[in-house]
Design an enzyme around this catalytic site. Structure first.
Site, PDB file in Angstrom:
ATOM      1  N   PHE A 243       2.637   6.409  -0.722  1.00 48.15           N
ATOM      2  CA  PHE A 243       3.597   7.211   0.032  1.00 48.15           C
ATOM      3  C   PHE A 243       4.404   8.165  -0.846  1.00 48.15           C
ATOM      4  CE2 PHE A 243       4.991   6.437   4.561  1.00 48.15           C
ATOM      5  CZ  PHE A 243       5.594   7.669   4.731  1.00 48.15           C
TER       6      PHE A 243
ATOM      7  N   MET B  11       0.833  -1.205   0.000  1.00 45.45           N
ATOM      8  CA  MET B  11       0.000   0.000   0.000  1.00 45.45           C
ATOM      9  C   MET B  11       0.866   1.253   0.000  1.00 45.45           C
ATOM     10  SD  MET B  11      -3.378  -0.761   2.329  1.00 45.45           S
ATOM     11  CE  MET B  11      -2.501  -1.226   3.834  1.00 45.45           C
ATOM     12  N   HIS B  12       1.995   1.219   0.719  1.00 44.81           N
ATOM     13  CA  HIS B  12       2.893   2.371   0.729  1.00 44.81           C
ATOM     14  C   HIS B  12       3.460   2.661  -0.654  1.00 44.81           C
ATOM     15  CE1 HIS B  12       3.951   2.849   5.287  1.00 44.81           C
ATOM     16  NE2 HIS B  12       2.680   3.066   5.009  1.00 44.81           N
ATOM     17  N   GLU B  13       3.721   1.613  -1.422  1.00 40.02           N
ATOM     18  CA  GLU B  13       4.220   1.819  -2.780  1.00 40.02           C
ATOM     19  C   GLU B  13       3.216   2.602  -3.617  1.00 40.02           C
ATOM     20  OE1 GLU B  13       7.242   1.196  -4.127  1.00 40.02           O
ATOM     21  OE2 GLU B  13       7.774   0.776  -2.037  1.00 40.02           O
TER      22      GLU B  13
END
Length: 249
Positions: A234, A229-231
């Protein structure tokens, strides 16, 4: 242990207290605080007398989560939240850990406390999972431990809204933890630690290992999902703007 921002000492026979006390940086995840936390739990692991750990902060602050520099490093692809794996130290500790969250606990700082075996909150303090306020999805196992410890509905609300909640607000919402005046948090933690210290160490270790094994086994999969999800979330320009703006305020 000698570390200017993390104190680790055996306050009574079998009871170790870890105090986060970086007054200058308000207990954010600076390099010194992270290193001190890791060293403290390494010392606890080597202490064969220890039966219970109290993790607490100073004054009005328990733990304030990531620094601006740390968050910008993740945004720019120069780091990941797994680089400093402090969030699960309490979970991996062999003996029970009590998070005496006498002060504000923000973002990853709140998550660190929730991974403890016992949680005590202060009515006056602010607790928040502030990740989405910066525009990125939660990490550090927050998507798992927050709903698990607080209940799905409240946990989802906290993660999605990133709102601030006083301990008194969470008490009204029925959180399954003691919520007491700030001045009483440490006394409550010490009472519980003494009850634990009466028990045989091997029994405490064996029972904790049994009770938290499902969390320990599930967490790596959750971390992988949070990293994915961070990819997606973020590295957006908006996230950098939010980080700089919110820390500026």
């Amino acid at each position: 242990m000698t570390n200017p921002v993390v104190e680790c000492r055996e306050i009574e026979t079998g009871i170790v207290q870890v105090t986060l006390q970086d007054r200058e940086q308000k207990n954010t995840f600076t390099e010194g605080l992270v290193r001190g936390l890791i060293e403290a739990f390494e010392e606890i692991a080597a202490n064969e007398r220890c039966k219970a750990v109290i993790l607490t902060g100073y004054g009005n602050y328990f733990c304030s989560g990531g620094t601006m520099e740390g968050l910008l490093a993740i945004h720019e692809g120069r780091g990941r939240f797994t680089d400093a794996n402090v969030f699960a130290l309490a979970l991996e500790c062999k003996v029970p850990v009590i998070a005496a969250m006498q002060g504000h606990a923000i973002g990853g700082g709140f998550v660190v406390g929730l991974f403890a075996d016992f949680v005590i909150l202060s009515r006056e303090s602010v607790y928040t999972t502030s990740f989405m306020r910066f525009g990125f999805t939660p990490g550090m196992g927050a998507t798992y431990i927050v709903p698990k410890k607080l209940g799905f509905s409240l946990g989802e609300e906290m993660l999605m809204s990133a709102n601030n909640y006083r301990g008194a607000d969470l008490e009204k919402r029925g959180v399954p933890f003691p919520v007491v005046p700030r001045e009483d948090v440490m006394n409550r933690a010490l009472q519980l630690a003494r009850q634990l210290a009466e028990k045989p160490r091997v029994s405490l270790i064996t029972l904790k290992d049994h009770l938290v094994r499902p969390i320990r086994e599930e967490l790596p999969r959750v971390i992988e999902q949070e990293m994915a999800m961070h990819e997606k979330t973020f590295h957006k320009p908006e996230v950098k703007d939010r980080i700089i703006s919110l820390f500026g305020n």
